[in-house]
Motif scaffolding. Structure first.
Motif, short mmCIF file in Angstrom:
data_model
loop_
_atom_site.label_atom_id
_atom_site.label_comp_id
_atom_site.label_asym_id
_atom_site.label_seq_id
_atom_site.Cartn_x
_atom_site.Cartn_y
_atom_site.Cartn_z
N CYS A 45 0.56 -1.57 -0.21
CA CYS A 45 -0.02 0.00 -0.30
C CYS A 45 0.69 0.75 0.30
N HIS A 46 1.71 1.07 1.02
CA HIS A 46 2.57 2.40 1.12
C HIS A 46 4.07 2.78 0.02
N ASP A 47 3.77 1.18 -1.23
CA ASP A 47 4.88 1.47 -2.02
C ASP A 47 4.07 1.79 -3.47
N THR A 48 2.70 1.85 -3.73
CA THR A 48 1.81 2.39 -4.14
C THR A 48 1.84 3.85 -4.27
N LYS A 49 2.36 4.27 -3.16
CA LYS A 49 2.01 5.78 -3.35
C LYS A 49 3.02 6.51 -3.53
N GLN A 52 7.40 7.71 -8.84
CA GLN A 52 8.67 7.69 -9.97
C GLN A 52 8.89 8.76 -9.83
N ARG A 53 9.80 9.21 -9.61
CA ARG A 53 10.82 10.89 -10.29
C ARG A 53 12.20 10.60 -10.45
N LEU A 111 11.29 16.27 -4.01
CA LEU A 111 11.86 17.37 -4.83
C LEU A 111 10.91 17.37 -5.62
N LYS A 112 10.46 17.68 -6.50
CA LYS A 112 9.32 18.67 -7.74
C LYS A 112 10.04 19.14 -8.53
#
Length: 132
Positions: A45-49, A52-53, A111-112
């Motif tokens: 569940c955590h990994d789906t949120k 990938q940047r 980062l964004k």
């Protein structure tokens, strides 16, 4: 009443104790399996949120500052920047540099990408030559 009647049956008591121990061990194993299944489910569940940047050297980014979450004030930005990406590591760490100051590493999840125009300030030295 004889002496044998007042004594406990030690063999029967020992077997009962061993059975209790085995029941506790089975209960512990079931609880362990249950908790490991729960942990796997929560990890998925955590990994789906996690987004990938991918950043490239030379990109401009904003850095999310989690320390400003409390009492930040209405107009204070939680994302200072833009910073320039100077190095990308395979483990997700990104090395960034501001307009002034040293480079530092941050987690790529903080980062964004900055999509605005960002011009680097370059200092040009003007030298005037005198005619001799």
């Amino acid at each position: 009443m004889g002496f044998e009647d007042t004594n406990m049956n030690w063999e029967k008591a020992a077997k009962g104790r061993v059975n209790q121990f085995h029941e506790l061990e089975e209960f512990r194993l079931r609880a362990y399996e249950s908790s490991s299944l729960y942990k796997e489910k929560m990890k998925r569940c955590h990994d789906t949120k996690i987004l990938q940047r991918e950043f490239q050297v030379g990109d401009f980014v904003f850095l999310y500052n989690s320390r400003l979450r409390l009492f930040a004030g209405k107009l204070k930005s939680k994302c200072p920047g833009p910073y320039k990406v100077t190095r990308v590591f395979t483990n997700g760490a990104i090395e960034i540099k501001g307009k002034e100051g040293p480079t530092f590493k941050v987690n790529g999840q903080r980062l964004k990408l900055y999509f605005g125009e960002c011009h680097e300030i370059s200092i040009i030295e003007v030298v005037y030559l005198e005619d001799a």
